[in-house]
Structure formats: C-alpha cells, structure tokens
Design a protein around this motif. Structure first.
Motif, PDB file in Angstrom:
ATOM      1  N   ASP A 150       0.872  -1.174   0.000  1.00  0.00           N
ATOM      2  CA  ASP A 150       0.000   0.000   0.000  1.00  0.00           C
ATOM      3  C   ASP A 150       0.910   1.225   0.000  1.00  0.00           C
ATOM      4  O   ASP A 150       2.084   1.131   0.385  1.00  0.00           O
ATOM      5  CB  ASP A 150      -0.894  -0.009   1.246  1.00  0.00           C
ATOM      6  CG  ASP A 150      -1.854   1.162   1.255  1.00  0.00           C
ATOM      7  OD1 ASP A 150      -2.831   1.134   0.480  1.00  0.00           O
ATOM      8  OD2 ASP A 150      -1.625   2.121   2.021  1.00  0.00           O
ATOM      9  N   HIS A 151       0.381   2.358  -0.452  1.00  0.00           N
ATOM     10  CA  HIS A 151       1.197   3.571  -0.563  1.00  0.00           C
ATOM     11  C   HIS A 151       0.536   4.705   0.213  1.00  0.00           C
ATOM     12  O   HIS A 151       0.284   5.761  -0.311  1.00  0.00           O
ATOM     13  CB  HIS A 151       1.371   3.944  -2.036  1.00  0.00           C
ATOM     14  CG  HIS A 151       1.775   2.807  -2.932  1.00  0.00           C
ATOM     15  ND1 HIS A 151       0.893   1.833  -3.351  1.00  0.00           N
ATOM     16  CD2 HIS A 151       2.959   2.480  -3.483  1.00  0.00           C
ATOM     17  CE1 HIS A 151       1.531   0.961  -4.120  1.00  0.00           C
ATOM     18  NE2 HIS A 151       2.781   1.330  -4.219  1.00  0.00           N
ATOM     19  N   TYR A 152       0.183   4.451   1.458  1.00  0.00           N
ATOM     20  CA  TYR A 152      -0.514   5.422   2.312  1.00  0.00           C
ATOM     21  C   TYR A 152      -1.839   5.860   1.688  1.00  0.00           C
ATOM     22  O   TYR A 152      -2.186   7.031   1.690  1.00  0.00           O
ATOM     23  CB  TYR A 152       0.374   6.636   2.618  1.00  0.00           C
ATOM     24  CG  TYR A 152       1.665   6.257   3.303  1.00  0.00           C
ATOM     25  CD1 TYR A 152       1.651   5.702   4.587  1.00  0.00           C
ATOM     26  CD2 TYR A 152       2.889   6.444   2.666  1.00  0.00           C
ATOM     27  CE1 TYR A 152       2.833   5.334   5.206  1.00  0.00           C
ATOM     28  CE2 TYR A 152       4.076   6.085   3.296  1.00  0.00           C
ATOM     29  CZ  TYR A 152       4.031   5.534   4.562  1.00  0.00           C
ATOM     30  OH  TYR A 152       5.202   5.166   5.187  1.00  0.00           O
TER      31      TYR A 152
ATOM     32  N   ASP B  25      -5.067  -0.035  -2.565  1.00  0.00           N
ATOM     33  CA  ASP B  25      -4.879   0.966  -3.620  1.00  0.00           C
ATOM     34  C   ASP B  25      -4.412   0.327  -4.920  1.00  0.00           C
ATOM     35  O   ASP B  25      -4.622  -0.882  -5.139  1.00  0.00           O
ATOM     36  CB  ASP B  25      -3.975   2.111  -3.124  1.00  0.00           C
ATOM     37  CG  ASP B  25      -2.508   1.712  -2.959  1.00  0.00           C
ATOM     38  OD1 ASP B  25      -2.137   0.564  -3.304  1.00  0.00           O
ATOM     39  OD2 ASP B  25      -1.728   2.559  -2.487  1.00  0.00           O
ATOM     40  N   HIS B  26      -3.728   1.137  -5.746  1.00  0.00           N
ATOM     41  CA  HIS B  26      -3.350   0.639  -7.074  1.00  0.00           C
ATOM     42  C   HIS B  26      -2.460  -0.604  -7.004  1.00  0.00           C
ATOM     43  O   HIS B  26      -2.412  -1.361  -7.972  1.00  0.00           O
ATOM     44  CB  HIS B  26      -2.661   1.752  -7.884  1.00  0.00           C
ATOM     45  CG  HIS B  26      -1.327   2.182  -7.341  1.00  0.00           C
ATOM     46  ND1 HIS B  26      -1.176   3.202  -6.424  1.00  0.00           N
ATOM     47  CD2 HIS B  26      -0.070   1.729  -7.579  1.00  0.00           C
ATOM     48  CE1 HIS B  26       0.114   3.364  -6.132  1.00  0.00           C
ATOM     49  NE2 HIS B  26       0.802   2.482  -6.829  1.00  0.00           N
ATOM     50  N   GLY B  27      -1.785  -0.815  -5.896  1.00  0.00           N
ATOM     51  CA  GLY B  27      -0.943  -2.009  -5.777  1.00  0.00           C
ATOM     52  C   GLY B  27      -1.750  -3.281  -6.009  1.00  0.00           C
ATOM     53  O   GLY B  27      -1.294  -4.223  -6.671  1.00  0.00           O
TER      54      GLY B  27
ATOM     55  N   SER C 222      13.621  -2.543  -8.650  1.00  0.00           N
ATOM     56  CA  SER C 222      14.284  -1.325  -8.163  1.00  0.00           C
ATOM     57  C   SER C 222      13.429  -0.119  -8.529  1.00  0.00           C
ATOM     58  O   SER C 222      12.952   0.000  -9.650  1.00  0.00           O
ATOM     59  CB  SER C 222      15.683  -1.193  -8.772  1.00  0.00           C
ATOM     60  OG  SER C 222      15.631  -1.079 -10.169  1.00  0.00           O
ATOM     61  N   HIS C 223      13.190   0.751  -7.580  1.00  0.00           N
ATOM     62  CA  HIS C 223      12.525   2.038  -7.855  1.00  0.00           C
ATOM     63  C   HIS C 223      12.438   2.870  -6.585  1.00  0.00           C
ATOM     64  O   HIS C 223      12.443   2.330  -5.484  1.00  0.00           O
ATOM     65  CB  HIS C 223      11.164   1.880  -8.537  1.00  0.00           C
ATOM     66  CG  HIS C 223      10.047   1.268  -7.727  1.00  0.00           C
ATOM     67  ND1 HIS C 223      10.155   0.098  -7.015  1.00  0.00           N
ATOM     68  CD2 HIS C 223       8.766   1.668  -7.545  1.00  0.00           C
ATOM     69  CE1 HIS C 223       8.991  -0.189  -6.448  1.00  0.00           C
ATOM     70  NE2 HIS C 223       8.134   0.757  -6.738  1.00  0.00           N
ATOM     71  N   ASP C 224      12.358   4.147  -6.790  1.00  0.00           N
ATOM     72  CA  ASP C 224      12.342   5.071  -5.655  1.00  0.00           C
ATOM     73  C   ASP C 224      11.434   6.270  -5.955  1.00  0.00           C
ATOM     74  O   ASP C 224      11.886   7.417  -5.975  1.00  0.00           O
ATOM     75  CB  ASP C 224      13.784   5.547  -5.362  1.00  0.00           C
ATOM     76  CG  ASP C 224      13.934   6.059  -3.940  1.00  0.00           C
ATOM     77  OD1 ASP C 224      12.980   5.929  -3.145  1.00  0.00           O
ATOM     78  OD2 ASP C 224      15.005   6.606  -3.625  1.00  0.00           O
TER      79      ASP C 224
END
Ligand SMILES: O=C(O)/C=C/c1cccc(O)c1O
Ligand SMILES: [Fe+2]
Length: 312
Positions: free
Chosen positions: A52-54, A114-116, A178-180
């Motif tokens: 999840d991304h908050y 969410d979108h995840g 990998s991603h930020d």
C-alpha cells in the motif's frame, strides 16, 4: 490442489507517462501472455500479495502484513474503486494456517487497498471482481519493516494453506523491482504531510489529484534525467529474478533492509510481494519459471518485470 504464479511490477504512471511505443507494445505483449497463461490455468481463487502507498494503511496502525476478509479499493490513479470480491472463508482459512505457523499476521474485515492491488487485478484478470480473491497486504514502505526472512515464512504458510484449499489458486505478487518514487517518509516529511501518513484516509479529490500529479511530474523528470530520485538498478533486478527462478529462496534471508534501499531505492521493498508469492509456490515443491519479461522503464519509475511460473 493446482497452483500457478504470476508476479508483476505495477506503476500508476502506465498510460500517463509512457515510454516509446515499441516499449509499451513489448509490455502489452508480456501482459497478454500472462493473461493467456491465467486463462488457461482458470483460477477459481486469486491470492494476491501487494503493498500500500498510504492510501489504505497508515501509521495509526501499521502491521507488517494483513490478510483481508473484506476489502475495498480506494480507486487512486483511475483504478477501479469499490469492493473486491473477497472469498471470506478462504481468507479465514489462510489466516488460521498462517497464525498456526507462528507468523503473526494482522487480519481485517474492512481492508482498504490501492493501485498495488487494483492495477494488478485489472491487468491480469480484467477487474477487481473477476475472480474471488484473498488480498494480503505486505508493508513495503513504512519504516520499521520486518526482516525479509519473515516474508518468506509468510509466503510459505500461505502456500501451505493454499494447498489445503480445494481450489485452483493463482498466486499474484504486485510490486516494482528497483525504484524510488517520491513516496513521503515519516522521518523527513513536513508536519502536514506527516499527519497524512499517520491518518490520511479519505483525502479530498483535490488532495488526491495533487498527490498523483506530483508522482506523474517526478516520472517525467526522471525520464528526462533531471529528477533527484535514485536510479533504477537493472543489475540488482536481474539478480533478483535469477534468485527467484532458481528456487534457492533461503539466500534471500541474508538480505538486509538497508541493502535493498542502498542498491535499489526505498520502494524496492515492494519485491517483498514477489518473494511471498514465490515462497508460497515453493511450499508445494519445485517450480519452473515459464516466462520472464524485464526492462528498466524510467518513465514509469520502475524496474519493470512480469513473470509466470508453475510447479514442476
Ligand atoms: O503514488 C504513489 O505513492 C506511488 C506510485 C508508484 C510509482 C511508480 C511505481 C510504483 O510501484 C508506485 O507505486
Ligand atoms: Fe508501488
């Protein structure tokens, strides 16, 4: 009972900040192949591991993982909003097996995702309600994170539970390699943002749009080479894919959380979802990766991969 696996990177920048058309076509082909594989397997249950991304899970109560017996999608980035078709009985059975294995999972009768979750379900099965689902949230952004060895144990226990169900179970892992991307962090966020990380449910449409635009802009800057976010790491990504394909998953236990961040950015923890899905497949014995697509795609801020696998 039969199991199959599909793991994929998600990115809400797909369709919003696209790379060259030839790369989009390549990714489309990888997803078309994954969909054909899934249609051929004909799952009657999807067990999906996603972060999840908050948007659904916040610092007011931040578990390392959570199994949903009921869940609804918040509809961020234009993904489908509304209830998932959660198989409550399967969720309870999986949770009991996981807890009996000594993995102290959280459990929810009202999970928000969410979108995840939603992008993966839409891309792989057509919609968030196409196939009965058990959603399993894995914290991949909010420090403190559990050691990655716990994720392997979680996956293993879910795999054992799946084997005991009289179902055709598709295991899905949804997360970038990998991603930020610019996901705020509690220790560095200014006070108003910090508050949204602690208890940011139900933002106004304007707040949601502003947040999404910030990530879209970051994708544009990153692709143009002018963003300050950490580069993708194709070598790290390829090594991860090799380890997952090898079946030698115990090697992963020695990887520290700091090492993930140094090598592959803060959101590389999202590969926890892949590790859980592969560990669940491994719980049923040896497996074979059937397809593996990979490309670093800066426009989507993602080491982008799609794999499918089956038991030997
Ligand atoms: O909006 C967010 O918080 C995250 C967006 C994003 C961007 C790129 C890759 C991902 O996995 C993401 O979740
Ligand atoms: Fe993500």
């Amino acid at each position: 009972m039969p199991v199959a696996l599909c793991t994929m990177s998600h990115s809400p920048l797909m369709g919003r900040n696209d790379p060259d058309a030839s790369i989009v076509a390549e990714v489309d082909a990888a997803f078309a192949d994954a969909r054909a594989f899934i249609a051929d397997f004909a799952p009657d249950l999807v067990v999906i591991f996603a972060p999840d991304h908050y948007n659904g899970v916040f610092y007011d109560l931040l578990p390392p993982f959570c199994i949903g017996a009921a869940a609804q999608s918040v509809g961020d980035y234009g993904t489908q909003a509304g209830p998932l078709d959660v198989d409550r009985d399967a969720a309870y059975r999986i949770a009991r097996t996981v807890l009996a294995a000594g993995v102290d999972t959280a459990f929810s009768e009202r999970m928000h995702v969410d979108h995840g979750f939603a992008q993966a379900l839409e891309l792989l099965t057509g919609s968030i309600t196409a196939v009965p689902t058990v959603p399993i949230f894995i914290n991949s952004v909010g420090e403190p994170l559990c050691p990655v060895s716990r994720i392997r144990l979680l996956g293993n226990a879910v795999g054992q539970a799946a084997a005991a169900l009289d179902r055709r179970v598709l295991l899905v892992g949804s997360g970038g390699l990998s991603h930020d991307p610019p996901v705020p962090r509690l220790d560095t966020a200014p006070p108003p943002v910090r508050e949204t990380l602690i208890s940011g449910r139900n933002p106004t449409p304007e707040q949601r749009a502003a947040r999404e635009q910030r990530v879209i802009d970051a994708g544009r800057d990153f692709a143009a080479g002018v963003a300050t976010i950490q580069p993708l790491n194709p070598g790290w990504d390829r090594n991860l894919l090799t380890v997952l394909a090898s079946g030698e998953l115990d090697e992963i236990d020695s990887w520290t959380n700091d090492w993930f961040v140094e090598q592959a950015g803060h959101s590389s923890h999202e590969v926890r979802t892949w590790i859980a899905a592969y560990a669940a497949l491994a719980a049923q014995g040896a497996y074979r990766v059937r397809s593996s697509y990979y490309r670093p795609i800066p426009e989507w801020i993602a080491g982008f991969a799609v794999t499918t696998a089956l038991p030997e």
